[in-house]
Design a protein around this motif. Structure first.
Motif, PDB file in Angstrom:
ATOM      1  N   PRO A 535       0.840  -1.197   0.000  1.00 44.21           N
ATOM      2  CA  PRO A 535       0.000   0.000   0.000  1.00 44.21           C
ATOM      3  C   PRO A 535       0.878   1.251   0.000  1.00 44.21           C
ATOM      4  CG  PRO A 535       0.121  -0.941   2.192  1.00 44.21           C
ATOM      5  CD  PRO A 535       0.848  -1.898   1.299  1.00 44.21           C
ATOM      6  N   VAL A 536       0.336   2.313  -0.494  1.00 43.36           N
ATOM      7  CA  VAL A 536       1.060   3.580  -0.422  1.00 43.36           C
ATOM      8  C   VAL A 536       1.202   3.965   1.054  1.00 43.36           C
ATOM      9  CG1 VAL A 536       1.013   6.019  -1.052  1.00 43.36           C
ATOM     10  CG2 VAL A 536       0.190   4.290  -2.670  1.00 43.36           C
ATOM     11  N   GLU A 537       2.403   4.322   1.457  1.00 37.62           N
ATOM     12  CA  GLU A 537       2.662   4.633   2.864  1.00 37.62           C
ATOM     13  C   GLU A 537       1.796   5.809   3.332  1.00 37.62           C
ATOM     14  OE1 GLU A 537       5.138   3.810   5.579  1.00 37.62           O
ATOM     15  OE2 GLU A 537       4.643   1.911   4.615  1.00 37.62           O
ATOM     16  N   TYR A 538       1.073   5.571   4.401  1.00 32.30           N
ATOM     17  CA  TYR A 538       0.237   6.617   4.985  1.00 32.30           C
ATOM     18  C   TYR A 538       1.117   7.686   5.623  1.00 32.30           C
ATOM     19  CZ  TYR A 538      -2.784   8.822   8.494  1.00 32.30           C
ATOM     20  OH  TYR A 538      -3.451   9.718   9.283  1.00 32.30           O
ATOM     21  N   GLN A 539       0.892   8.913   5.263  1.00 35.03           N
ATOM     22  CA  GLN A 539       1.633  10.024   5.852  1.00 35.03           C
ATOM     23  C   GLN A 539       0.738  10.714   6.880  1.00 35.03           C
ATOM     24  OE1 GLN A 539       4.962  10.663   5.108  1.00 35.03           O
ATOM     25  NE2 GLN A 539       4.577   8.653   4.198  1.00 35.03           N
ATOM     26  N   SER A 541      -1.095  13.057   9.561  1.00 29.59           N
ATOM     27  CA  SER A 541      -1.254  14.500   9.726  1.00 29.59           C
ATOM     28  C   SER A 541      -0.620  14.916  11.051  1.00 29.59           C
ATOM     29  CB  SER A 541      -2.743  14.854   9.729  1.00 29.59           C
ATOM     30  OG  SER A 541      -3.376  14.241  10.866  1.00 29.59           O
ATOM     31  N   GLU A 542      -0.469  16.215  11.240  1.00 31.75           N
ATOM     32  CA  GLU A 542       0.080  16.711  12.507  1.00 31.75           C
ATOM     33  C   GLU A 542      -0.810  16.295  13.672  1.00 31.75           C
ATOM     34  OE1 GLU A 542       0.893  20.825  12.560  1.00 31.75           O
ATOM     35  OE2 GLU A 542       2.247  20.776  10.825  1.00 31.75           O
ATOM     36  N   ARG A 543      -2.100  16.326  13.463  1.00 34.33           N
ATOM     37  CA  ARG A 543      -3.022  15.941  14.526  1.00 34.33           C
ATOM     38  C   ARG A 543      -2.831  14.464  14.892  1.00 34.33           C
ATOM     39  NH1 ARG A 543      -9.600  15.815  13.798  1.00 34.33           N
ATOM     40  NH2 ARG A 543     -10.124  15.021  15.894  1.00 34.33           N
ATOM     41  N   TYR A 544      -2.673  13.629  13.865  1.00 35.64           N
ATOM     42  CA  TYR A 544      -2.503  12.192  14.107  1.00 35.64           C
ATOM     43  C   TYR A 544      -1.165  11.929  14.794  1.00 35.64           C
ATOM     44  CZ  TYR A 544      -2.686   7.151  13.370  1.00 35.64           C
ATOM     45  OH  TYR A 544      -2.722   5.795  13.567  1.00 35.64           O
ATOM     46  N   ALA A 733      10.489  11.709   9.311  1.00 33.80           N
ATOM     47  CA  ALA A 733       9.294  11.405  10.106  1.00 33.80           C
ATOM     48  C   ALA A 733       9.480  10.164  10.981  1.00 33.80           C
ATOM     49  CB  ALA A 733       8.100  11.204   9.172  1.00 33.80           C
ATOM     50  N   ASP A 734      10.674   9.622  10.990  1.00 33.33           N
ATOM     51  CA  ASP A 734      10.912   8.339  11.671  1.00 33.33           C
ATOM     52  C   ASP A 734      10.891   8.502  13.192  1.00 33.33           C
ATOM     53  OD1 ASP A 734      11.550   5.656  11.998  1.00 33.33           O
ATOM     54  OD2 ASP A 734      13.703   6.031  11.951  1.00 33.33           O
TER      55      ASP A 734
END
Length: 866
Positions: A535-539, A541-544, A733-734
């Motif tokens: 699947p395309v990697e989910y990026q 959100s700042e809230r998440y 983002a790691d």
């Protein structure tokens, strides 16, 4: 010095008095040898060694010490440089263990013994005849064809050097194939006549080589005229009488309760041996049925026989039939303490006299285990082996063979069925006997009413059975390709290299991603397997991301406790030094944390690898093969993050059973150790609560930047590991290491709670109930889905549905709180309804859109199914 023959306590006096046989030679020769009679057309008398461990039970330290000392003498004769180039060859069946001990004394040389057990498809490297023996044909079957082809010295080991014919036949045969400049002949006793004594030197001159002799003692046997005929008549007379052991189980008449000690000699010092630290080995039957845990590793009693699993090291030859190298010896000596300890634990309490009984050519392995056992127990330990050789038994202190047990062959011998024998066991006062056989000999015949175990049981109160895996060389023309070493960070993954080795191949340069909806339609239509794409990697959100960090702060202590509990349980109930093998990728962070707990609490540096398992396709067999080649499979503990309905638990059990049957590799325990087991699918867990594990909230950015695994035929060949991608571009983002550090920082405060929980679990009933699977089946039918694979129970699995699949709806337990904040946010972002349910064994359940097509509205699942 000549030795007078008399009727005292020498175990050859009975034969000497009746046949006029005399032996002359070195001091102490009678302590080494007794005499017996056998039915043989070429030689009626038999020299019976008191220190060989074949016919006469003897201290294993004495037996091993004599061979080891002879090996030291050979090394002194050759010098270290030549000893390192030497090859040692022993003779079946009598001298197989002696030859091993000589090779150990040399220390630098590989060992091979002849055999009467052919291997179909394996071409002999040599063969010869033993003219005086009852079974004459010998084969040399080294796994390495080059073993005998070097130019270094050839060391030939036999128990006795009588006429010299066998040794001369061997040298002639092997010199024609593998000529060399030097031979060394080794024997416990050199009993050649003056006429035979010069034949070795004559042959050496004939072939242009040097031949030396090393013997523990020397002498000759004086035989009067007509001794063969007289001996044959004596054997026939006694065999017809009541002196022989009968096959119905009656005890030999007149046997004393316990034989007098047959040898007063002191064992030679087996000096110069390397230290042997404790370790584990391996050997076990095939994996248990799906979902079930393997049987306990302690003794198992069947009938009157207790089977003891030694945990023989995987892949270690059981002896020198196909070659045994110094490296093999080191592996064995590392594992010996633990094997002997298991045997000591299995022995009955109060046993005062214990026999360890080897099996024909299988002499060395039981000898070494017995020698290791000897100082561990208060009992007197003795060692001997069964044999093909028929010998008359006479219950007389002046005769070397006081009793015999007769039983049928139990290893399907190439020369057909026949009788086999165990001497000086019946009536010898043993409280327990440990029977060692290789797995080829662990047959119905062994366990039959007239078999060896039953025959022993008629005379010995406790019979134990230890089976050593039979080693058979790989005979395929094309051996599997060499598998690469594990991938490690920073080249592959953002984890430090010591945290985990990935048994995967790097597919980072291959485009594998597809839109979620496209993948879902292909998967549900049967056009593709989920592991063939990514699947395309989910990026997030700042809230998440903020929810992830808040959840980590809230749950770090809870996770630390669960990590501690599952790790302590593994260390208490599984191997002493486990090899952690996590199921990539959800299991990998948990495996790293377990490794960190072991180091934090016990300073243990546990190996940790990550492997691929694919639903419907099984575990990566090449990864299992790599593990089995480098570790004892019994040490492997599979690790995952959590259980849902238990599909992967069952998948792993089936895959391991299939692998072990196909590969002949045994010992892998298919039960998974998990952080959380809300589905009640396993016995080893940190908790059975269904709570938020923050590593489930994200994809690769909390799992070392590694994708889920890929198995596609055009990318993964039969000799390849499964594949995965390393998303280097997501390094910004790691949070993989940050997640580990946050949990590990809470280890110290969790210790007391962990210890208390582990004590409770130790006495709790942790048998899996599979209630999660039952709940999933009920939900699948209630919501008209009719496919349990589309029902994903638990917080972790529900999160995966929202991140990777096309969700239809989320079922949430009424009153679930902050554990579902991230689920509610993801559901909101994807327009998926969250339905509260009163009776739900999980905190939440994710439902994948049933029979998905991109044209489906998803408004009513039943309508879609209809």
């Amino acid at each position: 010095m000549n030795i007078a023959v008399n009727s005292g306590d020498w175990s050859g006096s009975w034969v000497a008095e009746r046949l006029g046989v005399d032996i002359v030679g070195d001091d102490g020769l009678r302590a080494l040898l007794g005499l017996a009679l056998r039915r043989n057309p070429k030689r009626a008398h038999l020299l019976v060694s008191n220190v060989l461990g074949k016919h006469v039970p003897q201290s294993p330290t004495v037996v091993y010490g004599h061979g080891f000392t002879l090996g030291r003498r050979v090394r002194e004769l050759l010098g270290d440089e030549e000893a390192a180039r030497a090859v040692v060859v022993g003779y079946a069946e009598t001298a197989t263990g002696l030859g091993h001990a000589v090779a150990d004394g040399i220390g630098l040389a590989p060992y091979l013994h002849s055999t009467r057990r052919p291997v179909p498809g394996l071409t002999p490297a040599g063969g010869f005849e033993e003219s005086h023996s009852h079974a004459t044909s010998h084969l040399l079957l080294p796994e390495d064809p080059a073993l005998l082809s070097g130019e270094g010295p050839l060391v030939l080991v036999d128990d006795e050097f009588s006429t010299g014919n066998t040794i001369l036949n061997t040298i002639r045969d092997l010199h024609a194939r593998y000529p060399r400049k030097r031979y060394v002949v080794v024997a416990l006793v050199d009993m050649r006549s003056p006429a035979d004594a010069g034949r070795l030197a004559d042959l050496a001159g004939e072939i242009g080589a040097r031949a030396d002799l090393v013997a523990g003692a020397s002498g000759t046997v004086r035989l009067p005229a007509g001794v063969l005929e007289k001996g044959q008549e004596l054997v026939a007379r006694y065999e017809e009488g009541a002196g022989q052991e009968d096959r119905a189980g009656a005890a030999p008449s007149g046997l004393s309760a316990r034989f007098p000690a047959p040898l007063a000699a002191v064992a030679p010092e087996a000096d110069g041996q390397s230290p042997r630290p404790g370790a584990r080995g391996c050997a076990e039957t095939a994996a248990t049925a799906a979902g079930a845990r393997t049987a306990p590793t302690g003794p198992r009693t069947t009938g009157n026989v207790t089977r003891v699993d030694l945990h023989w090291p995987h892949g270690l030859p059981d002896g020198g039939r196909h070659g045994f190298t110094p490296a093999h010896r080191i592996r064995l000596e590392t594992a010996l303490p633990a094997m002997a300890a298991r045997l000591a634990e299995a022995l009955p309490l109060g046993a005062r006299r214990v026999l360890t009984l080897g099996f024909e050519e299988l002499m060395y392995a039981p000898l070494r285990v017995a020698r290791e056992l000897e100082p561990l127990v208060a009992a007197e330990v003795r060692y001997s082996t069964t044999t093909r050789s028929p010998v008359l038994a006479v219950d007389d202190p002046g005769y070397a063979i006081r009793s015999r047990l007769v039983f049928p062959a139990h290893d399907d011998p190439a020369d057909g069925p026949g009788e086999r024998y165990a001497y000086n066991v019946a009536g010898a006062g043993f409280d327990a006997v440990v029977v060692f056989v290789d797995s080829a000999g662990d047959t119905p015949e062994l366990h039959a009413p007239d078999g060896l175990l039953a025959r022993l049981g008629a005379y010995v109160p406790h019979v134990l059975l230890a089976v050593v895996p039979s080693y058979v060389p790989a005979l395929t023309e094309e051996s599997p390709a060499m598998l690469p070493e594990p991938l490690r960070g920073p080249a592959f993954s953002s984890y430090p290299p010591e945290d985990v080795g990935w048994l995967l191949q790097d597919l980072s340069d291959v485009t594998l991603e597809a839109p979620t909806e496209e993948r879902e339609e292909a998967i549900q239509s049967g056009g593709a397997h989920y592991a063939e794409s990514l699947p395309v990697e989910y990026q997030p959100s700042e809230r998440y991301q903020a929810l992830f960090h808040a959840a980590l702060e809230t749950s770090a202590a809870r996770i630390a406790q669960a990590v501690g509990v599952v790790t302590e349980t593994v260390l208490a109930e599984r191997p002493a030094r486990p090899v952690l093998v996590s199921l990539a990728r959800a299991g990998t962070p948990v495996g790293v944390l377990m490794r960190r707990w072991a180091r934090f609490r016990y300073d243990l540096d546990l190996p940790h690898y990550a492997v691929s398992i694919v639903r419907g396709r099984g575990i990566d067999a090449n990864a299992l093969r790599w593990l089995a080649n480098r570790h004892d499979p019994r040490d492997v503990v599979f690790v995952d993050g959590w259980t849902g309905k238990g599909a992967i638990t069952r998948e792993l059990a089936d895959a391991v059973a299939e692998f072990e049957e196909r590969e002949g590799v045994c010992g892998f325990d298919p039960e998974i150790a998990v952080l959380a087991d809300p589905g009640s699918c396993v016995r080893t867990y940190g908790t059975r609560e269904d709570f938020l594990i923050p590593s489930a909230c994200l994809n690769s950015t909390v799992s070392g930047l590694i994708s889920r695994t890929v198995l596609r035929a055009d990318l993964v060949g039969p000799d390849d590991f499964h594949g995965a991608k390393f998303y280097r571009e997501l390094a910004g983002a790691d949070v993989s290491v940050a997640f580990l550090d946050a949990v590990a920082d809470r280890f110290a405060e969790a210790v007391d709670a962990v210890d208390a929980a582990v004590k409770e679990l130790a006495v709790a009933d942790r048998t899996p109930t599979w209630e999660g699977w039952a709940a999933v089946e009920r939900i699948s039918e209630e919501y008209g889905i009719h496919d349990v694979n589309l029902v994903k129970p638990g917080v972790g699995e529900t999160t995966r549905v929202l991140l990777r699949r096309v969700p239809w709806k989320i079922l949430a337990r009424a009153g679930a709180g902050a554990d579902l904040d991230h689920v509610r946010l993801l559901a909101e972002q994807r327009g998926v309804p969250v339905e509260e349910v009163g009776e739900l064994p999980y905190t939440c359940v994710g439902l994948i859109h049933p029979k998905y097509t991109r044209g489906a509205t998803g408004a009513d699942g039943r309508a879609v199914n209809g």
